[in-house]
Motif scaffolding. Structure first.
Motif, mmCIF file in Angstrom:
data_model
loop_
_atom_site.group_PDB
_atom_site.id
_atom_site.type_symbol
_atom_site.label_atom_id
_atom_site.label_comp_id
_atom_site.label_asym_id
_atom_site.label_seq_id
_atom_site.Cartn_x
_atom_site.Cartn_y
_atom_site.Cartn_z
ATOM 1 N N UNK A 56 0.862 -1.150 0.017
ATOM 2 C CA UNK A 56 -0.033 -0.070 0.103
ATOM 3 C C UNK A 56 0.922 1.369 -0.189
ATOM 4 N N UNK A 57 1.554 1.434 -1.068
ATOM 5 C CA UNK A 57 2.525 2.528 -1.143
ATOM 6 C C UNK A 57 1.761 3.744 -1.569
ATOM 7 N N UNK A 58 2.503 4.885 -1.473
ATOM 8 C CA UNK A 58 1.793 6.113 -1.937
ATOM 9 C C UNK A 58 2.198 6.126 -3.588
ATOM 10 N N UNK A 59 2.680 5.304 -4.233
ATOM 11 C CA UNK A 59 2.694 5.084 -5.522
ATOM 12 C C UNK A 59 1.995 3.851 -5.937
ATOM 13 N N UNK A 60 1.105 3.291 -5.434
ATOM 14 C CA UNK A 60 0.038 2.442 -5.565
ATOM 15 C C UNK A 60 -1.196 2.797 -5.979
ATOM 16 N N UNK A 61 -1.674 2.446 -7.350
ATOM 17 C CA UNK A 61 -2.904 2.916 -8.029
ATOM 18 C C UNK A 61 -3.183 1.702 -9.028
ATOM 19 N N UNK A 62 -4.528 2.008 -9.599
ATOM 20 C CA UNK A 62 -5.020 0.882 -10.542
ATOM 21 C C UNK A 62 -4.543 1.321 -11.884
ATOM 22 N N UNK A 63 -4.478 2.787 -12.129
ATOM 23 C CA UNK A 63 -4.028 3.227 -13.577
ATOM 24 C C UNK A 63 -3.706 4.741 -13.199
ATOM 25 N N UNK A 64 -2.631 4.949 -14.117
ATOM 26 C CA UNK A 64 -2.067 6.355 -14.164
ATOM 27 C C UNK A 64 -2.855 7.294 -14.550
ATOM 28 N N UNK A 65 -2.290 8.578 -14.828
ATOM 29 C CA UNK A 65 -3.441 9.815 -15.206
ATOM 30 C C UNK A 65 -3.150 9.838 -16.763
ATOM 31 N N UNK A 66 -2.719 9.034 -17.444
ATOM 32 C CA UNK A 66 -2.805 8.616 -18.882
ATOM 33 C C UNK A 66 -3.727 7.466 -19.087
ATOM 34 N N UNK A 67 -4.309 6.888 -18.337
ATOM 35 C CA UNK A 67 -4.988 5.758 -18.423
ATOM 36 C C UNK A 67 -4.313 4.466 -18.614
ATOM 37 N N UNK A 68 -3.115 4.239 -18.382
ATOM 38 C CA UNK A 68 -2.211 3.207 -18.303
ATOM 39 C C UNK A 68 -2.298 2.395 -17.200
ATOM 40 N N UNK A 69 -2.437 1.011 -17.210
ATOM 41 C CA UNK A 69 -2.619 0.300 -16.207
ATOM 42 C C UNK A 69 -1.170 0.305 -15.251
ATOM 43 N N UNK A 70 -1.512 0.204 -13.763
ATOM 44 C CA UNK A 70 -0.040 -0.095 -12.931
ATOM 45 C C UNK A 70 0.571 -1.231 -13.360
ATOM 46 N N UNK A 71 1.787 -0.990 -13.481
ATOM 47 C CA UNK A 71 2.629 -2.023 -13.777
ATOM 48 C C UNK A 71 3.937 -2.365 -12.786
#
Lengths: 443, 485
Positions: free
Chosen positions: B302-317
């Motif tokens: 659960x980091x501060x860099x954890x998300x589902x998708x970035x702000x260009x609509x690209x999935x987390x990798x």
């Protein structure tokens, strides 16, 4: 933009909805735009506008704040109720004062219609010239051209009304060609912003900044251009806060009335100085006073918010932040007294030293000795026999600012300086003895 | 939100944008603090608006507004296109983006206890108790505690047809004891400096920190530092605690791998990077035990860099950054990925708010755990220093030369932690430092730290990043130059 009448209308709605003894509402409306370029193209170009409405409720020795950017009636009622609700459960704070009443302010004119209306096409045309200079000199250019308008209004239920409107124009450029050269300007009007002059200066430095030689770390005489001075002395601004002294975290704790710097150092806080920006009032709406902080090296005064002034039996100076806060106050319009030595004269009279354009990533190593560390950047040159001799590799410094300001040999005329580590101040270039460089990097 | 986004996208397309995306963001924040037993700050705030990013005439434009009427949204979209046309006056080639799929998705931060549902007085009571315990140590002159919470409800849509809703929740808390004596200021922070620990989590994070239980020790250490020995100067073996190592990763791995820095678009402000494109796959960044990833996926933690998708609509990798010491990967966007020949963006674009443009930001850039138990590592160290909790940090604009200071250190002699050391600092060159790493502790000692205050970009944006680390040992490191002899 948000008019004073509209602020009054919103304030009345909030006041009626806020179940508190006293209510304060601050409005901050802004429009800003920034054109960013690099590799000789515009790669980012943005515009934003927004409103921040912040409500402070005060009831029976308790206070809290709630903020929104929504202006519908439901949102205004909710933010008013939230501020009061967040205050109600708190333990009573005996230091909390009633809100101040109506004040009188000295006018400051810091708004420029041309700057407020400056269009992206105009910024692009200016950038085109900057890029053309790069291409002519086989360099690449990176930087920004930014303009904006900000309107601040503060009202409270005791009848205080304070308003301030100002514009901003900022330009910064780095020319690169292996080495680099940098310049930056920040003013309240595009008419004051010398874009071509700044570009010429940065370009010249980039052209001179090649094949850097490594100098060993050690103590050197340094000639600091105004941006380098600013980004160092900017770290002192919070130390002049009376709250910081009360908290014993200021580097001036136990130093009031003492000789803290050399006799050639005098520092004032002056919101009315023609090279300054910002409003004439503080977070509670108290008029800013001109305060002589350091006179001929002696620490004469601090700055005081209302509650700090009462604690320390002093007069409020109009430097408090929005309440509630833990920080109290700080001088936001520092003006260092300058001297008569030009940068050229400093160089001409230096047998061996280092000329520093700019400093970077400055951080506090020791809060009481006020040791700062950081790097030189974008134009560091050796000075030998009264001449700028050649580019040198960037150096890391670890230097006590209190000690540094006892070692100032020459001061130039004070200018409105801008850097990246501090807000803008009026400072002179300085020649300083025994500046401590501790390590060197690879470029 | 969907209607607002569609009005913006339709207008942008009608005005000639060849690509557009829009982010609608409804943000809520809560901040509380105490200072020496009194309430310091209490504030709730909210902000709602949208930002529209377009490509027109082959260049970028962006405009944002918090006035969400149809007319105003359409005006803002038209403004973004007009700005892009102005950008096109100074261009060399059209912007081309790496391909991306149309995505329709919903993602939420897993939260056990919604922080905005916890009464503020309960939160403040906890802080005041911790504040009191800090001051229970004689000699503490300033006690400070704080909590902060953020809830971001975001809707992203683009002309690719993507429609992504995310609800992200961040929580954080910490405390610091300061002691002034004999013209010296010393401080100790818990669980980390600069606001403590922060994570993509709910109030359960705060409850797990045990602030009150740790406060007295923290206060006592701040006071004890006055009588501690000074940090020596010279070259030493260092063991860094996981929080300090987290910041070391942030500054000397996380920033240099940002492709916008590498490609020069941050040259005027944040700087560039020593990791030029020719280094990829070749540079021995660290020793063979050094493995680092940039991982935005939930399974990393659960980091501060954890998300589902970035702000260009690209999935987390998850991207390999360093494997067996070798430099393997950058942080990329759709534009920079295409520029360097990658098939797809690494999904690292994030914006601070609706009125900011997305930038390449660190996700969770973490050093993978090693094999050592901390006790064994200390026992294996004959002569060294164990450094804890960052106090100062600085690195040059290409990320070669760094210097860090920590709040406290402990001397290690004959395999044992011995006396306390004050004002510790160390410095070096990034690749030399990482190549001197000869031991990393295991998963049991690994913590995913949150750095909430990473500044980048013009206009400046502040972003939270995550950094997982376990204590690690480094040989022959320069220490102590921050203070003059």
């Amino acid at each position: 933009m948000l008019t004073e009448a509209r602020c009054q209308e919103i304030f009345e709605k909030i006041r009626r909805a806020c179940p508190a003894d006293e209510v304060e509402v601050s409005f901050n409306a802004s429009q800003s735009a920034l054109t960013r370029f690099a590799n000789n193209i515009i790669h980012q170009n943005v515009a934003e506008e927004g409103l921040h409405i912040s409500v402070r409720a005060l009831l029976n020795g308790r206070t809290a704040r709630a903020s929104t950017n929504k202006t519908d009636d439901d949102a205004l009622r909710r933010v008013a109720e939230q501020a009061a609700a967040s205050a109600r459960w708190q333990p009573r704070n005996p230091d909390l004062l009633p809100m101040p009443g109506k004040q009188t302010y000295q006018p400051v004119e810091r708004f420029c219609e041309q700057t407020a209306a400056f269009a992206p096409e105009a910024r692009a045309e200016a950038v085109k010239k900057v890029v053309a200079r790069a291409e002519k000199n086989k360099l690449t250019a990176a930087g920004i051209y930014s303009t904006g308008v900000q309107t601040e209004t503060l009202l409270n239920s005791r009848g205080l009304i304070a308003t301030h409107r100002q514009t901003k124009a900022e330009f910064s450029v780095t020319y690169l060609n292996g080495g680099s050269g940098w310049a930056k300007g920040n003013f309240t009007s595009v008419q004051q912003l010398p874009v071509e002059e700044l570009a010429e200066s940065a370009c010249r430095k980039a052209l001179d900044n090649h094949d850097p030689k490594e100098l060993p770390p050690g103590r050197y005489t340094v000639i600091l251009e105004p941006a380098a001075v600013l980004d160092l002395v900017g770290f002192l601004f919070y130390d002049f806060s009376a709250t910081a002294v009360l908290d014993q975290r200021s580097c001036f704790t136990n130093q009031i009335g003492k000789q803290v710097f050399g006799e050639n150092i005098s520092i004032a806080d002056d919101a009315y100085h023609p090279l300054q920006a910002g409003s004439a009032w503080d977070g509670e709406g108290i008029p800013r006073r001109q305060v002589q902080l350091v006179e001929k090296g002696v620490l004469k005064n601090l700055v005081y918010a209302r509650h700090t002034a009462r604690k320390m039996k002093a007069e409020p100076t109009g430097h408090g932040f929005l309440l509630p806060n833990e920080w109290g106050e700080a001088p936001m319009n520092l003006v260092f007294a300058g001297g008569s030595s030009s940068l050229e004269e400093m160089i001409r009279t230096t047998e061996r030293g280092i000329l520093v354009t700019r400093l970077w990533y400055i951080r506090e190593v020791d809060p009481y000795q006020k040791i700062l560390t950081g790097m030189t950047r974008d134009g560091t040159f050796s000075v030998e026999g009264g001449q700028v001799r050649r580019a040198i590799r960037n150096l890391r410094f670890n230097q006590s600012i209190k000690e540094m300001l006892k070692q100032v040999e020459l001061l130039g005329p004070a200018v409105r300086a801008t850097g990246e580590e501090s807000f803008e101040m009026v400072v002179p270039p300085m020649r300083i003895a025994n500046f401590r460089f501790t390590e060197v990097t690879k470029y | 939100m969907r209607d607002w986004a569609n009005w913006a996208l339709d207008t942008a397309a009608a005005r000639g944008a060849t690509y557009a995306d829009v982010r609608v963001l409804d943000a809520r924040y809560r901040n509380l603090s105490t200072k020496n037993g009194t309430v310091g700050n209490v504030e709730e705030s909210e902000s709602l608006g949208l930002g529209i990013r377009v490509i027109a005439e082959g260049s970028w434009g962006f405009a944002s507004s918090d006035q969400l009427t149809r007319d105003k949204i359409e005006q803002t979209a038209a403004r973004a296109v007009a700005i892009a046309r102005a950008s096109a006056r100074v261009k060399k080639a059209d912007v081309v983006l790496a391909p991306e799929e149309k995505i329709e998705a919903v993602w939420r931060t897993p939260v056990e206890k919604d922080p905005f549902a916890v009464p503020m007085d309960e939160m403040m009571q906890l802080l005041l108790e911790a504040d009191k315990e800090l001051r229970g140590a004689a000699g503490v002159t300033l006690a400070e505690t704080s909590m902060s919470f953020t809830r971001l409800e975001q809707f992203f849509a683009s002309t690719l047809g993507s429609a992504i809703q995310q609800v992200k929740v961040y929580s954080g808390a910490g405390m610091v004891a300061t002691s002034f004596a004999d013209n010296e200021i010393q401080k100790r922070s818990y669980p980390n400096s600069f606001g403590g620990q922060h994570a993509s989590a709910g109030y359960e994070l705060v409850e797990g920190l045990r602030l009150v239980e740790n406060a007295r020790r923290v206060g006592e250490e701040a006071v004890a530092l006055h009588k501690a020995a000074k940090c020596p100067q010279g070259r030493r073996t260092l063991i860094l605690d996981s929080s300090q190592l987290g910041l070391q990763i942030h500054e000397s791995i996380g920033h240099p791998i940002e492709l916008d820095r590498v490609l020069g678009t941050e040259a005027n402000f944040a700087g560039m990077s020593f990791l030029t494109l020719d280094q990829l796959g070749k540079l021995q960044y660290g020793s063979e035990i050094v493995n680092a990833v940039a991982d935005a996926r939930l399974e990393h933690g659960p980091g501060l860099g954890t998300f589902g998708y970035d702000d260009e609509g690209v999935p987390a990798q998850c991207i390999d950054i360093i494997k067996d010491g070798r430099f393997l990967g950058y942080l990329s966007s759709r534009e920079t990925a295409r520029e360097v020949g990658l098939n797809r963006s690494g999904g690292t674009m994030r914006a601070e708010s609706w009125h900011h443009i997305p930038l390449i930001r660190m996700t969770n850039v973490s050093l993978l755990p090693g094999t050592w138990k901390l006790d064994d590592l200390i026992a294996d160290t004959d002569d060294g220093l164990y450094l804890e909790t960052n106090r100062s940090w600085s690195i040059d604009d290409r990320r070669y030369h760094f210097q860090f200071g920590t709040e406290i250190a402990w001397e290690i002699k004959g395999g044992k932690k011995t006396r306390m050391i004050k004002n510790p600092s160390y410095s070096g060159i990034t690749t030399e430092f990482w190549n001197s790493c000869d031991a990393i502790c295991d998963r049991r000692h690994w913590t995913l730290w949150g750095t909430p205050n990473c500044g980048k970009g013009q206009p400046m944006q502040t972003m939270g990043t995550g950094h997982g680390a376990a204590p690690a040992r480094f040989r022959n490191v320069q220490v102590g130059v921050a203070y003059a002899d």
